[in-house]
Design a protein around this motif. Structure first.
Motif, PDB file in Angstrom:
ATOM      1  N   CYS A   1      20.255 -67.149   1.503  1.00  0.00           N
ATOM      2  CA  CYS A   1      19.178 -66.610   0.775  1.00  0.00           C
ATOM      3  C   CYS A   1      19.582 -65.786  -0.390  1.00  0.00           C
ATOM      4  N   GLN A   2      18.744 -65.346  -1.188  1.00  0.00           N
ATOM      5  CA  GLN A   2      18.980 -64.877  -2.373  1.00  0.00           C
ATOM      6  C   GLN A   2      18.159 -63.356  -2.594  1.00  0.00           C
ATOM      7  N   LEU A   3      19.095 -62.461  -2.434  1.00  0.00           N
ATOM      8  CA  LEU A   3      18.722 -61.164  -2.202  1.00  0.00           C
ATOM      9  C   LEU A   3      18.510 -60.398  -3.685  1.00  0.00           C
ATOM     10  N   PHE A   4      17.618 -60.651  -4.423  1.00  0.00           N
ATOM     11  CA  PHE A   4      17.557 -59.832  -5.899  1.00  0.00           C
ATOM     12  C   PHE A   4      16.248 -58.938  -5.896  1.00  0.00           C
ATOM     13  N   SER A   5      15.095 -59.646  -5.681  1.00  0.00           N
ATOM     14  CA  SER A   5      13.915 -58.771  -6.057  1.00  0.00           C
ATOM     15  C   SER A   5      13.992 -57.431  -4.969  1.00  0.00           C
ATOM     16  N   GLU A   6      13.162 -56.475  -5.528  1.00  0.00           N
ATOM     17  CA  GLU A   6      13.057 -55.154  -4.927  1.00  0.00           C
ATOM     18  C   GLU A   6      11.908 -54.889  -5.089  1.00  0.00           C
ATOM     19  N   PRO A   7      11.487 -53.666  -4.313  1.00  0.00           N
ATOM     20  CA  PRO A   7       9.972 -53.213  -4.615  1.00  0.00           C
ATOM     21  C   PRO A   7       9.711 -52.701  -5.912  1.00  0.00           C
ATOM     22  N   ALA A   8      10.887 -52.185  -6.548  1.00  0.00           N
ATOM     23  CA  ALA A   8      10.587 -51.478  -8.033  1.00  0.00           C
ATOM     24  C   ALA A   8      11.217 -52.458  -9.101  1.00  0.00           C
ATOM     25  N   ALA A   9      11.400 -53.635  -8.642  1.00  0.00           N
ATOM     26  CA  ALA A   9      12.243 -54.517  -9.565  1.00  0.00           C
ATOM     27  C   ALA A   9      12.138 -56.107  -9.164  1.00  0.00           C
ATOM     28  N   GLY A  10      11.347 -56.869 -10.066  1.00  0.00           N
ATOM     29  CA  GLY A  10      10.982 -58.151  -9.665  1.00  0.00           C
ATOM     30  C   GLY A  10      11.456 -58.941 -10.966  1.00  0.00           C
TER      31      GLY A  10
ATOM     32  N   GLY B   1      37.289 -46.918   0.354  1.00  0.00           N
ATOM     33  CA  GLY B   1      38.417 -47.846   0.711  1.00  0.00           C
ATOM     34  C   GLY B   1      38.276 -49.392   0.250  1.00  0.00           C
ATOM     35  N   GLU B   2      38.634 -50.238   1.062  1.00  0.00           N
ATOM     36  CA  GLU B   2      38.493 -51.609   0.997  1.00  0.00           C
ATOM     37  C   GLU B   2      37.356 -52.102   1.042  1.00  0.00           C
ATOM     38  N   GLU B   3      36.338 -51.337   1.341  1.00  0.00           N
ATOM     39  CA  GLU B   3      34.822 -51.719   1.715  1.00  0.00           C
ATOM     40  C   GLU B   3      33.936 -51.081   0.534  1.00  0.00           C
ATOM     41  N   TRP B   4      32.827 -51.812   0.787  1.00  0.00           N
ATOM     42  CA  TRP B   4      31.333 -51.204   0.080  1.00  0.00           C
ATOM     43  C   TRP B   4      30.385 -51.238   1.289  1.00  0.00           C
ATOM     44  N   VAL B   5      29.656 -49.855   0.948  1.00  0.00           N
ATOM     45  CA  VAL B   5      28.671 -49.370   2.033  1.00  0.00           C
ATOM     46  C   VAL B   5      27.365 -49.657   1.131  1.00  0.00           C
ATOM     47  N   ILE B   6      26.581 -50.320   1.959  1.00  0.00           N
ATOM     48  CA  ILE B   6      25.214 -50.799   1.243  1.00  0.00           C
ATOM     49  C   ILE B   6      23.982 -50.211   1.975  1.00  0.00           C
ATOM     50  N   SER B   7      23.171 -49.629   1.006  1.00  0.00           N
ATOM     51  CA  SER B   7      21.713 -49.124   1.443  1.00  0.00           C
ATOM     52  C   SER B   7      20.745 -49.351   0.318  1.00  0.00           C
ATOM     53  N   GLY B   8      19.658 -49.698   0.976  1.00  0.00           N
ATOM     54  CA  GLY B   8      18.495 -49.878   0.164  1.00  0.00           C
ATOM     55  C   GLY B   8      17.482 -50.939   0.629  1.00  0.00           C
ATOM     56  N   GLN B   9      16.685 -51.631  -0.001  1.00  0.00           N
ATOM     57  CA  GLN B   9      15.886 -52.449   0.304  1.00  0.00           C
ATOM     58  C   GLN B   9      15.662 -53.680  -0.636  1.00  0.00           C
TER      59      GLN B   9
ATOM     60  N   ASN C   1      10.440 -62.181   3.234  1.00  0.00           N
ATOM     61  CA  ASN C   1      10.707 -61.136   4.100  1.00  0.00           C
ATOM     62  C   ASN C   1      11.116 -60.062   3.220  1.00  0.00           C
ATOM     63  N   GLU C   2      10.797 -58.549   3.998  1.00  0.00           N
ATOM     64  CA  GLU C   2      11.438 -57.441   3.488  1.00  0.00           C
ATOM     65  C   GLU C   2      12.812 -57.528   4.279  1.00  0.00           C
ATOM     66  N   VAL C   3      14.014 -56.986   3.488  1.00  0.00           N
ATOM     67  CA  VAL C   3      15.086 -56.834   4.129  1.00  0.00           C
ATOM     68  C   VAL C   3      15.780 -55.536   3.903  1.00  0.00           C
ATOM     69  N   PHE C   4      16.052 -54.646   4.951  1.00  0.00           N
ATOM     70  CA  PHE C   4      16.476 -53.197   4.739  1.00  0.00           C
ATOM     71  C   PHE C   4      18.000 -53.313   5.107  1.00  0.00           C
ATOM     72  N   PHE C   5      18.621 -52.339   4.156  1.00  0.00           N
ATOM     73  CA  PHE C   5      20.191 -52.236   4.514  1.00  0.00           C
ATOM     74  C   PHE C   5      20.552 -50.866   4.651  1.00  0.00           C
ATOM     75  N   THR C   6      21.119 -50.741   6.106  1.00  0.00           N
ATOM     76  CA  THR C   6      21.351 -49.181   6.162  1.00  0.00           C
ATOM     77  C   THR C   6      22.865 -49.006   6.534  1.00  0.00           C
ATOM     78  N   ASP C   7      23.512 -48.587   5.682  1.00  0.00           N
ATOM     79  CA  ASP C   7      25.241 -48.554   5.840  1.00  0.00           C
ATOM     80  C   ASP C   7      25.740 -49.712   6.308  1.00  0.00           C
ATOM     81  N   VAL C   8      25.350 -50.747   5.480  1.00  0.00           N
ATOM     82  CA  VAL C   8      25.961 -52.188   5.869  1.00  0.00           C
ATOM     83  C   VAL C   8      27.477 -52.113   5.291  1.00  0.00           C
ATOM     84  N   ARG C   9      28.643 -52.654   5.953  1.00  0.00           N
ATOM     85  CA  ARG C   9      29.585 -52.393   5.398  1.00  0.00           C
ATOM     86  C   ARG C   9      30.292 -53.818   4.848  1.00  0.00           C
TER      87      ARG C   9
END
Ligand SMILES: Cc1cc2nc3c(=O)[nH]c(=O)nc-3n(C[C@H](O)[C@H](O)[C@H](O)COP(=O)(O)OP(=O)(O)OC[C@H]3O[C@@H](n4cnc5c(N)ncnc54)[C@H](O)[C@@H]3O)c2cc1C
Lengths: 408, 362
Positions: free
Chosen positions: A130-139, A153-161, A217-225
């Motif tokens: 899937c393609q996760l571009f659009s957000e509630p504040a940005a379409g 470190g060698e990881e990225w931590v993702i949070s948002g919607q 869908n809405e997709v929520f990211f909480t500290d996804v590595r």
């Protein structure tokens, strides 16, 4: 100028026809859809099975290079396949974002071992993207996204919607646009990643659409590595990656207006009565039948012209944007008029009015989404005005400002 | 599949474009507009001399022997530069009627003179819409009697092809028994006349049934006029676009206002739809495809609406100055209407398109 197949095109068409006849299931009616009567899980499994068969025959990614799992064919061959497949009951949109946007982005930007890992399972439908571009504040204003990616470190931590993510509920991976620098202007602080949709911290909530379905869908990211090797393109180079994804739409010479809407109108107008006569005899009805043809055939012809440009080694330009602009509004106008044919009875759902009405009723409820998805009518008009006609861009107040200040 | 013109065809188009840009100027078109000459004789001469006007007339009759695709591109340029010449009457209608309906002797007699530019011709192949009444014409096998209340290029033409009942009849107009009265035209660059015929020698185009030939010629002319419309619509969009970049209001180029940007995007979109329908018509015409009736009607409707819309909105984009005699906007406004009504209004062709679609769906 010649609309007939060249000998090579005719040969390819014959191959496709033979393969479809041996492997596919022919439509009984124009509006028969894939997996009728199956539950969601069974339908998805059946779709994956079909896609695997198709990939094995080379038809799942016709224009892709052979080494990436494609057929190494031409855009024209892709269109020939689509024309022939239209007579069969096949899964509709399930793989569209995956094959059309997600995987091409991986092919363009990922390291060789990731391509080796992802492309084949993707093409054969065993993994869906899937393609996760659009957000509630940005379409429309994709540069305004706020989903945060921070390096640890060698990881990225993702949070948002994210929001409006088509197919997220059945997808395995996604291409994810994030913000990695809040002090740069909006489009300069973005970075693209591959994300595992099953990873801890990813939560998917289906959205109930006006059509009654739940395809996005809405997709929520909480500290996804996400490991750094899943980054696509440079850090803060995400805007360029995203543009290359959207470019794919143009190269695939988009616009998927059904080509037989005027026939549906004709069939319904034969059965409806206006003042005691078949509506089909009424000049106003015939006018709208003519309009339906002018729009959809026009879109088809613009695509044919784009294909001709491709076959002559030219790249069709931003003018292809008008296919979606015309097609989506035409679907709405044509389906709305179809409902009008039956007057007050036209509001009765097909479940009671009859299956003849299902197609147009669904189209009518789906077409508002088609006008928004992939660029609204207004945004597409801006594209045509600025990129085709060379008119001035919109006056902007957000260009040079650090994003942090805009996000307030 | 190959849905575009060839490089050779584009070369011819460029040559015609260059010639017209130099000769069919605003000043020249205005000579005709203001009644200082009946048509652009120099432009006409050049179109003949280049073999452009007679592109679709076979070499055996002194034409260029190229084909309809070439003639379509000539038409696009003629439309773009508002050429004030009897191209449609002579070459899309009369010559085509003789070519499709005439005996070998009839073709030999008139087509070379037309192709060489010695004879301007016009045709009345029957209209379904009328206010003044259908032409009251009688053909007795040898002579033609009666009146044609409205005939495009009637005062210029030396030859007439006219539908009488189910026959197509051809008559020379320069002899005795012909009276001709020029009529005022809403597009004075394209004139109309009333014709009276009294015992004018005439003969039937006998090689094919008149009604069938008439329909085939009208379909072909619909495609060719669609190219003129597409050319005109593209040009008025260009002119409007350029003006919108020069003119300022409220401290900005007016072309930066989204309302105008979107308006021009809409004009462009309609123009492109018209263009591809015209191309499809060109293909059907040049390959004598069974799709011609449908393709021609679609091209005509799409191109008529596109050119009228572009011309109307072109004036709006210019504001007050667009409403002046000095600006060329009204030339497009007038020409768009002329082209859109010449072969019967958009509504007739919509009806024809719908009838074709319904027939195909049966
Ligand atoms: C069915 C469907 C599927 C989708 N699937 C996906 C997906 O898989 N992945 C994904 O990332 N996104 C997806 N989207 C999101 C889609 O890309 C956005 O909805 C779209 O770009 C519009 O953004 P928005 O919803 O924020 O509306 P907004 O941008 O807020 O627009 C609201 C209104 O403002 C107008 N507007 C905005 N900017 C301008 C401007 N500059 N000039 C004039 N008018 C303007 C718009 O035209 C619209 O009328 C999907 C949307 C739909 C409907």
């Amino acid at each position: 100028m010649d609309f007939r197949d060249t000998p090579e095109e005719a040969e390819f068409r014959a191959q496709v026809r033979a393969w479809l006849a041996a492997n596919g299931q022919k439509r009984n009616s124009a509006d028969e859809t894939f997996g009728e009567g199956l539950d969601d899980a069974a339908k998805l499994a059946a779709a994956k099975a079909w896609q695997a068969k198709k990939a094995k025959a080379g038809y799942a990614a016709i224009t892709w290079p052979k080494e990436a799992g494609g057929l190494g064919g031409t855009p024209m061959q892709h269109v020939i396949y689509q024309q022939e497949e239209a007579a069969y009951v096949v899964p509709g949109m399930i793989f569209e974002v995956s094959i059309g946007m997600g995987l091409p982005t991986v092919m363009m930007w990922a390291a060789p071992e990731l391509k080796a890992r992802f492309l084949r399972p993707g093409i054969s439908g065993q993994e869906i993207w899937c393609q996760l571009f659009s957000e509630p504040a940005a379409g429309s204003d994709t540069g305004g996204i706020r989903t945060r990616a921070e390096k640890q470190g060698e990881e990225w931590v993702i949070s948002g919607q994210k929001v409006w993510t088509s197919g997220a509920h059945f997808c395995d991976y996604g291409i994810l646009l994030t913000r990695t620098d809040w002090d740069k202007p909006k489009q300069e602080g973005l970075t693209m990643f591959i994300v595992d949709m099953k990873a801890p911290g990813v939560e998917i909530r289906p959205i109930h659409q006006m059509s009654g379905d739940s395809e996005f869908n809405e997709v929520f990211f909480t500290d996804v590595r996400i490991a750094d090797k899943y980054r696509l393109g440079e850090v803060n180079g995400g805007w360029k990656v995203m543009l290359s994804t959207l470019m794919q739409e143009r190269l695939s010479v988009g616009g998927n207006l059904p080509t037989d809407l005027h026939r549906h109108l004709i069939a319904l107008a034969r059965k409806c009565q206006w003042d005691g006569h078949p509506a089909l005899e009424d000049a106003r009805v015939r006018d709208r039948i003519a309009d339906a043809y002018l729009q959809q055939q026009g879109v088809g012809l613009i695509i044919s012209r784009g294909l001709t440009a491709l076959s002559r080694g030219k790249t069709p330009g931003p003018e292809m944007a008008i296919t979606k602009l015309v097609a989506a509004k035409a679907m709405q106008d044509i389906s709305a008029f179809a409902l009008e044919l039956a007057g007050p009875e036209g509001m009765v759902g097909f479940e009671a009015l009859g299956n003849d009405w299902r197609y147009m009723q669904r189209l009518w409820l789906g077409s508002p989404g088609a006008r928004v998805a992939g660029g609204t009518d207004e945004v597409l008009r801006n594209v045509v005005a600025e990129r085709v006609l060379g008119l001035p861009g919109e006056i902007r107040t957000d260009r040079k400002v650090p994003f942090r200040e805009l996000a307030g | 599949m190959n849905f575009d013109f060839s490089d050779d065809q584009r070369l011819l188009q460029e040559a015609v474009c260059k010639m017209l840009a130099e000769t069919s100027t605003s000043v020249e078109v205005r000579h005709v507009l203001e009644g200082r000459k009946p048509y652009s004789d120099g432009v006409w001469h050049n179109l003949i001399g280049m073999g452009a006007a007679a592109a679709a007339i076979p070499e055996a009759y002194d034409g260029a022997g190229l084909g309809y695709l070439e003639l379509c591109l000539v038409a696009e340029e003629a439309g773009r530069y508002l050429a004030a010449v009897p191209l449609s009457s002579t070459f899309y209608l009369a010559a085509e009627a003789i070519l499709h309906g005439g005996s070998e002797a009839q073709k030999q007699r008139w087509l070379p003179a037309i192709a060489r530019g010695e004879l301007i011709a016009t045709a009345a192949l029957g209209s379904r819409e009328t206010y003044l009444g259908q032409p009251a014409l009688v053909f007795d096998g040898k002579t033609l009697n009666g009146t044609l209340p409205v005939l495009a290029d009637g005062a210029l033409a030396g030859l007439l092809v006219v539908r009488v009942g189910d026959d197509l009849v051809v008559a020379e107009l320069k002899g005795a028994g012909v009276t001709c009265e020029a009529l005022p035209s809403l597009d004075p660059t394209r004139p109309y006349a009333r014709l009276g015929l009294s015992a004018v020698p005439a003969e039937k185009l006998a090689a094919a049934p008149g009604a069938v030939v008439a329909q085939r010629v009208l379909d072909g002319a619909a495609v060719l006029l669609a190219f003129e419309q597409v050319g005109g619509a593209a040009r008025i969009l260009d002119i409007s676009r350029e003006y919108s970049l020069e003119r300022k209001a409220f401290g900005r180029q007016i072309g930066s206002f989204q309302a105008l940007k979107h308006k021009m995007a809409d004009i462009y979109t309609r123009n492109e739809l018209a263009r591809v329908h015209a191309y499809y018509g060109a293909w059907a015409l040049s390959s004598d495809a069974p799709e011609l009736a449908r393709a021609a009607a679609a091209a005509r409707v799409a191109a008529t609406t596109a050119f009228n819309f572009a011309a109307e909105e072109g004036i709006e984009i210019h504001g007050g100055i667009g409403f002046t005699w000095e600006m060329d906007c009204h030339l497009y406004y007038r020409r768009a209407r002329h082209l859109g009504q010449l072969l019967g209004s958009e509504h007739q062709w919509r009806a024809r398109l719908a009838a074709e679609l319904i027939k195909e769906a049966a």
